[in-house]
Design an enzyme around this catalytic site. Structure first.
Site, short mmCIF file in Angstrom:
data_model
loop_
_atom_site.label_atom_id
_atom_site.label_comp_id
_atom_site.label_asym_id
_atom_site.label_seq_id
_atom_site.Cartn_x
_atom_site.Cartn_y
_atom_site.Cartn_z
N HIS A 1 0.84 -1.20 0.00
CA HIS A 1 0.00 0.00 0.00
C HIS A 1 0.88 1.26 0.00
O HIS A 1 0.64 2.19 -0.79
CB HIS A 1 -0.91 -0.03 1.24
CG HIS A 1 -1.70 1.22 1.46
ND1 HIS A 1 -3.03 1.34 1.11
CD2 HIS A 1 -1.34 2.41 2.02
CE1 HIS A 1 -3.45 2.56 1.43
NE2 HIS A 1 -2.45 3.22 1.99
N GLU A 2 1.89 1.27 0.86
CA GLU A 2 2.76 2.45 0.94
C GLU A 2 3.60 2.61 -0.33
O GLU A 2 3.81 3.75 -0.79
CB GLU A 2 3.67 2.35 2.17
CG GLU A 2 2.92 2.28 3.50
CD GLU A 2 1.91 3.39 3.69
OE1 GLU A 2 2.05 4.45 3.07
OE2 GLU A 2 0.97 3.20 4.47
N HIS B 1 1.54 4.28 -2.93
CA HIS B 1 1.52 5.73 -2.74
C HIS B 1 2.76 6.37 -3.38
O HIS B 1 2.66 7.43 -4.01
CB HIS B 1 1.51 6.07 -1.25
CG HIS B 1 0.15 6.05 -0.62
ND1 HIS B 1 -0.94 6.68 -1.17
CD2 HIS B 1 -0.29 5.49 0.55
CE1 HIS B 1 -1.99 6.52 -0.39
NE2 HIS B 1 -1.63 5.79 0.65
N GLU C 1 -6.41 6.86 -1.01
CA GLU C 1 -6.36 5.65 -0.18
C GLU C 1 -6.97 4.47 -0.92
O GLU C 1 -6.44 3.36 -0.91
CB GLU C 1 -7.07 5.88 1.15
CG GLU C 1 -6.33 6.80 2.11
CD GLU C 1 -4.93 6.33 2.41
OE1 GLU C 1 -4.73 5.14 2.71
OE2 GLU C 1 -4.01 7.16 2.31
#
Length: 280
Positions: free
Chosen positions: A132-133, A136, A205
């Site tokens: 997930h990071e 980003h 998100e």
């Protein structure tokens, strides 16, 4: 693609609001030019400083592979799979379970996790969080969120200037202003800017969750991690500057799913994120 278009539209609206309020507060073409210049300066500052500030706010410390071999292994494996440079790895000295990524591009990026998240997540769920990071970072979301935050801050500053001009007399041009328009600007421009900024954060998100699911091939692991992190946030919130809450994978203080709570939250409702992942 839908989330990318939504983000672009929201950023354009936010920048337009900044330019419009500059025109209203300062007046004429000069106000318009100053508004554009203010947007450019704040965006440039965000471009270069967002990573350093965020890491300092959460007291993140760099760690090497000998200190946290499991964490470094996961970061390296997923970075190679995503075909991006391996970001620097940081630890936040807190038993709260959370994580964030920062940096203006994949070549100047960092991933930070708390000590607490390493204690509660099994390896597949930790992989989902790291993925997930990294998403980003790939999407340059930290830059997008920093730009949105600084533009929203500039709008609030200009609205405050207009408010002061009303209290302390202002200039001769004030006579030409519609009092109702001035009042609406002072009261609602900062609120509108904040709502748009937070909507951008929520959109990013969802995109990062989907990107993580694609990168790991295991959307259920991230869904399980989000539920575990939500439960942990209810017991032990993460202290920090609210301005940097959009960077975190989960809101530092768990909130209910009511409409107003979501409207003024930097994160979508965890239940909605989990459902979106499970559909994958």
């Amino acid at each position: 693609m839908g989330n990318q278009l939504k983000t672009t539209a929201l950023l354009a609206t936010l920048s337009g609001l900044l330019i419009a309020i500059s025109y209203w507060v300062i007046g004429g073409t000069g106000g318009l030019i100053i508004g554009i210049g203010l947007a450019a300066v704040t965006n440039l500052f965000s471009w270069y400083q967002s990573d350093k500030i965020a890491l300092a706010v959460y007291h993140a410390q760099p760690v090497d592979e000998s200190q946290y071999p499991r964490l470094h292994h996961i970061v390296k494996k997923l970075a190679h799979r995503a075909n991006i440079p391996v970001p620097k790895v940081y630890i936040v000295p807190s038993q709260t379970a959370n994580a964030f990524a920062t940096g203006r591009d994949p070549e100047h990026a960092a991933v930070a996790v708390t000590e607490g998240i390493l204690n509660i997540l099994p390896e597949d769920e930790l992989e989902g969080v790291i993925a997930h990071e990294l998403t980003h970072i790939i999407n340059r979301d930290t830059l997008t969120q920093s730009v949105a935050a600084t533009v929203a801050g500039a709008i609030s500053f200009l609205a405050q200037m207009l408010s002061y001009s009303l209290w302390f007399g202002g200039s001769g041009d004030d006579e030409k202003r519609n009092p109702l328009g001035v009042l609406v600007t002072v009261m609602f421009a900062p609120i509108a800017a904040t709502i748009i900024q937070l909507a951008i954060s929520r959109t990013r998100e969802f995109s990062a969750d989907a990107g993580a699911a694609k990168l790991t091939g295991n959307p259920r692991a991230l869904a399980n991690a989000l539920q575990r992190l939500e439960n942990a946030a209810r017991q032990l919130p993460l202290d920090g500057n609210p301005a940097f809450e959009p960077l975190l994978i989960i809101h530092p203080i768990a909130k209910s799913g009511k409409f107003l709570a979501n409207l003024f939250s930097s994160h979508p409702a965890t239940e909605d994120r989990i459902q979106a992942l499970l559909k994958l």
